[in-house]
Design a protein around this motif. Structure first.
Motif, PDB file in Angstrom:
ATOM      1  N   PHE A 192       0.827  -1.197   0.000  1.00  0.00           N
ATOM      2  CA  PHE A 192       0.000   0.000   0.000  1.00  0.00           C
ATOM      3  C   PHE A 192       0.867   1.255   0.000  1.00  0.00           C
ATOM      4  CE2 PHE A 192       0.423   1.658   4.299  1.00  0.00           C
ATOM      5  CZ  PHE A 192       0.895   0.569   5.004  1.00  0.00           C
ATOM      6  N   ASP A 193       0.284   2.299  -0.526  1.00  0.00           N
ATOM      7  CA  ASP A 193       0.895   3.625  -0.583  1.00  0.00           C
ATOM      8  C   ASP A 193       2.204   3.695  -1.352  1.00  0.00           C
ATOM      9  OD1 ASP A 193       0.519   6.399   0.075  1.00  0.00           O
ATOM     10  OD2 ASP A 193       2.317   6.203   1.309  1.00  0.00           O
ATOM     11  N   ARG A 194       3.263   3.202  -0.784  1.00  0.00           N
ATOM     12  CA  ARG A 194       4.543   3.246  -1.488  1.00  0.00           C
ATOM     13  C   ARG A 194       4.730   1.947  -2.253  1.00  0.00           C
ATOM     14  NH1 ARG A 194       8.687   4.986   3.192  1.00  0.00           N
ATOM     15  NH2 ARG A 194       7.658   6.845   4.008  1.00  0.00           N
ATOM     16  N   VAL A 195       4.490   2.002  -3.543  1.00  0.00           N
ATOM     17  CA  VAL A 195       4.554   0.795  -4.355  1.00  0.00           C
ATOM     18  C   VAL A 195       5.435   1.049  -5.570  1.00  0.00           C
ATOM     19  CG1 VAL A 195       2.197   0.254  -3.683  1.00  0.00           C
ATOM     20  CG2 VAL A 195       2.616   1.413  -5.829  1.00  0.00           C
ATOM     21  N   SER A 209       5.883  -0.478  -9.752  1.00  0.00           N
ATOM     22  CA  SER A 209       5.204  -1.316 -10.736  1.00  0.00           C
ATOM     23  C   SER A 209       5.983  -2.585 -11.038  1.00  0.00           C
ATOM     24  CB  SER A 209       4.961  -0.529 -12.023  1.00  0.00           C
ATOM     25  OG  SER A 209       6.183   0.022 -12.456  1.00  0.00           O
ATOM     26  N   ASP A 210       7.276  -2.604 -10.682  1.00  0.00           N
ATOM     27  CA  ASP A 210       8.090  -3.792 -10.953  1.00  0.00           C
ATOM     28  C   ASP A 210       7.604  -5.011 -10.182  1.00  0.00           C
ATOM     29  OD1 ASP A 210       9.395  -1.623 -11.902  1.00  0.00           O
ATOM     30  OD2 ASP A 210      11.387  -2.234 -11.230  1.00  0.00           O
ATOM     31  N   ILE A 211       6.955  -4.777  -9.072  1.00  0.00           N
ATOM     32  CA  ILE A 211       6.547  -5.906  -8.242  1.00  0.00           C
ATOM     33  C   ILE A 211       5.123  -6.299  -8.564  1.00  0.00           C
ATOM     34  CG2 ILE A 211       6.362  -6.738  -5.873  1.00  0.00           C
ATOM     35  CD1 ILE A 211       8.273  -4.540  -5.088  1.00  0.00           C
ATOM     36  N   LYS A 212       4.956  -7.579  -8.878  1.00  0.00           N
ATOM     37  CA  LYS A 212       3.635  -8.060  -9.251  1.00  0.00           C
ATOM     38  C   LYS A 212       2.903  -8.559  -8.013  1.00  0.00           C
ATOM     39  CE  LYS A 212       4.658  -7.195 -13.444  1.00  0.00           C
ATOM     40  NZ  LYS A 212       4.362  -5.796 -13.761  1.00  0.00           N
ATOM     41  N   CYS A 213       2.005  -7.751  -7.504  1.00  0.00           N
ATOM     42  CA  CYS A 213       1.201  -8.159  -6.361  1.00  0.00           C
ATOM     43  C   CYS A 213       0.005  -7.222  -6.255  1.00  0.00           C
ATOM     44  CB  CYS A 213       2.013  -8.121  -5.065  1.00  0.00           C
ATOM     45  SG  CYS A 213       2.513  -6.462  -4.577  1.00  0.00           S
ATOM     46  N   ALA A 242      -6.489  -5.255   3.889  1.00  0.00           N
ATOM     47  CA  ALA A 242      -6.747  -6.457   4.677  1.00  0.00           C
ATOM     48  C   ALA A 242      -7.728  -7.378   3.938  1.00  0.00           C
ATOM     49  CB  ALA A 242      -7.293  -6.082   6.046  1.00  0.00           C
ATOM     50  N   HIS A 243      -8.763  -6.797   3.381  1.00  0.00           N
ATOM     51  CA  HIS A 243      -9.719  -7.623   2.631  1.00  0.00           C
ATOM     52  C   HIS A 243      -9.041  -8.310   1.450  1.00  0.00           C
ATOM     53  CE1 HIS A 243     -13.484  -7.151   4.650  1.00  0.00           C
ATOM     54  NE2 HIS A 243     -13.455  -5.828   4.620  1.00  0.00           N
ATOM     55  N   LEU A 244      -8.279  -7.544   0.710  1.00  0.00           N
ATOM     56  CA  LEU A 244      -7.579  -8.125  -0.438  1.00  0.00           C
ATOM     57  C   LEU A 244      -6.707  -9.298  -0.012  1.00  0.00           C
ATOM     58  CD1 LEU A 244      -6.284  -5.136  -2.625  1.00  0.00           C
ATOM     59  CD2 LEU A 244      -7.982  -6.868  -3.229  1.00  0.00           C
ATOM     60  N   LEU A 245      -5.948  -9.065   1.057  1.00  0.00           N
ATOM     61  CA  LEU A 245      -5.011 -10.104   1.489  1.00  0.00           C
ATOM     62  C   LEU A 245      -5.749 -11.349   1.963  1.00  0.00           C
ATOM     63  CD1 LEU A 245      -2.125 -10.963   2.013  1.00  0.00           C
ATOM     64  CD2 LEU A 245      -2.327 -10.067   4.323  1.00  0.00           C
ATOM     65  N   PHE A 286      -3.624  -9.989 -10.299  1.00  0.00           N
ATOM     66  CA  PHE A 286      -3.362  -8.991  -9.269  1.00  0.00           C
ATOM     67  C   PHE A 286      -4.142  -7.731  -9.568  1.00  0.00           C
ATOM     68  CE2 PHE A 286       0.700 -11.441  -9.227  1.00  0.00           C
ATOM     69  CZ  PHE A 286       0.482 -12.019  -7.998  1.00  0.00           C
ATOM     70  N   GLN A 287      -4.631  -7.130  -8.525  1.00  0.00           N
ATOM     71  CA  GLN A 287      -5.357  -5.886  -8.751  1.00  0.00           C
ATOM     72  C   GLN A 287      -4.738  -4.731  -7.977  1.00  0.00           C
ATOM     73  OE1 GLN A 287      -9.368  -5.953  -7.074  1.00  0.00           O
ATOM     74  NE2 GLN A 287      -9.009  -8.039  -6.361  1.00  0.00           N
ATOM     75  N   THR A 288      -4.948  -3.558  -8.514  1.00  0.00           N
ATOM     76  CA  THR A 288      -4.495  -2.348  -7.848  1.00  0.00           C
ATOM     77  C   THR A 288      -5.717  -1.492  -7.543  1.00  0.00           C
ATOM     78  OG1 THR A 288      -2.344  -2.353  -8.942  1.00  0.00           O
ATOM     79  CG2 THR A 288      -3.149  -0.249  -8.076  1.00  0.00           C
TER      80      THR A 288
END
Lengths: 348, 348
Positions: free
Chosen positions: B152-155, B157-161, B314-317, B332-334
């Motif tokens: 969250f917040d600091r993300v 795009s290289d990381i797929k999650c 939390a819901h996503l996880l 994966f969704q953003t």
DNA sequence: AGAAGTCACGAAAACGTTTTCGTGTTAAAA
DNA sequence: TTTTAACACGAAAACGTTTTCGTGACTTCT
């Protein structure tokens, strides 16, 4: 998606027994150099790490401490957590948090969730509701099952456990003395209803300071807020009551408030009434918060050293966890953290 | 000091097998009513609760989620935690926290500590150091072992999650448009060096708003602070640079700051230079903090809805944790959380 | 009375470790 | 050559659960 590798898998792969793998990884003398190297290389390649849960079960020790606080969006509590986390991590422990949200039942539920093997001990500060209901059975039951508890800030003497508290009495006393030294003649106190031990002590400190300087406390200079209400409502009521206080007592030239918000509100009301801070009214708050530093004028406060409290609590708890061999001594200590007066612009 | 009672002890005491006790407590049809009542009564008397660690080991599921953040004494992050805790608890999970303290190595260590079976998934926000070094191996390794991550917040795009982010671009854009609507002609931007994605987006929003209103952005109206320094030093430097900014650009009548402290400092400097907020200069900050509300004048801000972010994360996880049957989809969704402009006294 | 079926329970495996104890092999000592 | 000792490893138990499968004792049906 490969699962984490286990001893069993390594053993199968290398055609040795699980015991051998375990010993090899722990560099046991029992195992030949050849085998050790083979196993260690393989484990490293697959990035083997022992499963914490299995270790916890085996050792009957989780290396985790639970912390239960009423609220996390609060500078004081988050600073305490930081202190706990710092010490816990450096001593090899994790921290798991539970929020009571000032509710008795959530406090109980959270404790029960964690007490069933998830943690080795608690660090907690009681919810307001618990303090009001004076129902402490969950603490006592937890402790009777051998789980140590360290309480901080909001404590009661009925519960026998280690405690870390702020020196509320002397903190308040010193603050009020500072006001007296600065020539305040009529010092108001803005506080909460005192079912919270903390508030009571600060009031006592205020009274003591006055008496030692031969100033007779006046009931109308003491404003007791009911802080169980909704935040926004509370804020409005707070300001109107403070305004009332100032209007009925124009001689007020000093204010001691038991928290940051009250102190800021006092300054705001004073300004609104055309009074200058600190020339006409001097204000001191009791807090570790961030508002004091950045308000205008910045607020002189009694610093609580929240992080230090967290650190101390963590040390106490871990000491107790790791020394339960001499269990039957049952020596509990109460550590008092001294306060500091941080002088800023709201006092002369 | 009695230990917690186990199935084995109950079985021995009642002279039945462990299996029978387990089944009786779970109200299995297999067990006779007589036996069930006997066992349940005994268990209740001794306050039996299943050991969480044993359950975790057996089920290969801890019902605990790990949250790793750079700093806990910070309104934004503590609000996120509150959101996470709220949802986690209501869905039967505990929350365990790790602080990276903005350090890459602490982030790695913390993740490794928790990844070895202690938790079912991560919610995290990257440290500044990690963002700078662009070393994401620990995230990828963790995920490759089947442990889900929500950032969250600091993300990046290289990381797929899965990710939950604030709509920094539009939040900034709307804020600046508000200033333009309010007749600001010369709007300054106070931001950080933009290795943090967040800062970059806010700067883009600022530029876009200007351009859409045919205002040519001027480089000298943009102040980029280096925020890697010590807090106190930073604060001083901040104020002197803002003062410099105002002095070299007397036409400035609007300020958009990417965080609370910068906005407050801008107001402070403005006041010091004899400028009135909001009459001479209007100020908007980007934050969920507490300073904005209580400053004088109170600060108009772009609200980030931190708690909502925590809840969504939390819901996503938990959804991901509980639906890993259809694992190979890897969708994966953003989620983008919209901001709100909260108007207070620092704008007209 | 014998076959079949139900009932109520127990044994054992599994989750992933660590550790104690036992044992087969080999080399050294008698 | 036999005894002893060192060596290198494996089997099994334990931590506390849940669950599958098996089984002895009754009951019921033919």
């Amino acid at each position: 998606m490969k699962r984490k590798i286990t001893l069993k898998q390594i053993a199968k792969e290398l055609d040795v027994s699980i015991s051998t793998v375990s010993k090899a990884l722990r560099n046991s003398e029992e195992i030949s150099l050849d085998t050790k190297q083979k196993v260690q290389a393989f484990a490293k390649l697959y990035n083997y790490r022992p499963n914490n849960i299995a270790l916890s079960l085996k050792n009957r020790k989780t290396n985790t401490i639970g912390i239960i606080i009423p609220e996390i969006v609060h500078h004081f509590f988050s600073k305490v957590i930081r202190g706990v986390e710092l010490v816990a991590n450096s001593r090899g422990y994790n921290v798991i948090i539970g929020l009571s949200n000032e509710s008795f039942s959530k406090e109980v539920i959270n404790m029960e969730m964690l007490a069933n093997g998830s943690i080795d001990g608690f660090i907690l500060s009681m919810s307001k509701e618990t303090l009001q209901q004076q129902d402490y059975h969950h603490f006592n039951e937890t402790m009777s099952q051998g789980m140590p508890i360290v309480m901080f800030d909001r404590v009661v003497s009925d519960i026998k456990c280690d405690k870390v508290i702020v020196d509320d009495f002397n903190g308040a006393k010193n603050a009020v003395e500072k006001l007296i030294e600065n020539n305040c003649k009529s010092i108001a106190l803005i506080t909460t209803r005192d079912y919270v031990s903390v508030g009571k002590l600060r009031t006592q400190g205020y009274l003591e300071a006055l008496q030692e300087h031969k100033i007779t406390p006046e009931a109308e200079l003491i404003l007791k807020m009911d802080d169980t209400m909704d935040y926004e409502v509370h804020l409005e009521k707070l300001e109107s009551e403070i305004e009332q206080l100032f209007k009925s007592n124009e001689k007020i030239d000093g204010v001691f408030a038991v928290n940051e918000l009250y102190a800021l509100s006092a300054m705001k009301v004073a300004r609104k009434m055309g009074l200058n801070v600190p020339d006409d009214v001097q204000v001191i708050g009791f807090t570790d918060g961030v508002l004091s530093k950045h308000s205008t004028p910045s607020l002189t406060t009694v610093s609580q050293h929240a992080q230090q409290m967290g650190e101390k609590a963590a040390h106490l708890l871990i000491d107790k966890i790791e020394n339960d061999f001499n269990e039957e001594e049952e020596q509990f200590q109460t550590v008092v953290i001294a306060t500091d007066l941080i002088e800023r612009e709201s006092t002369k």
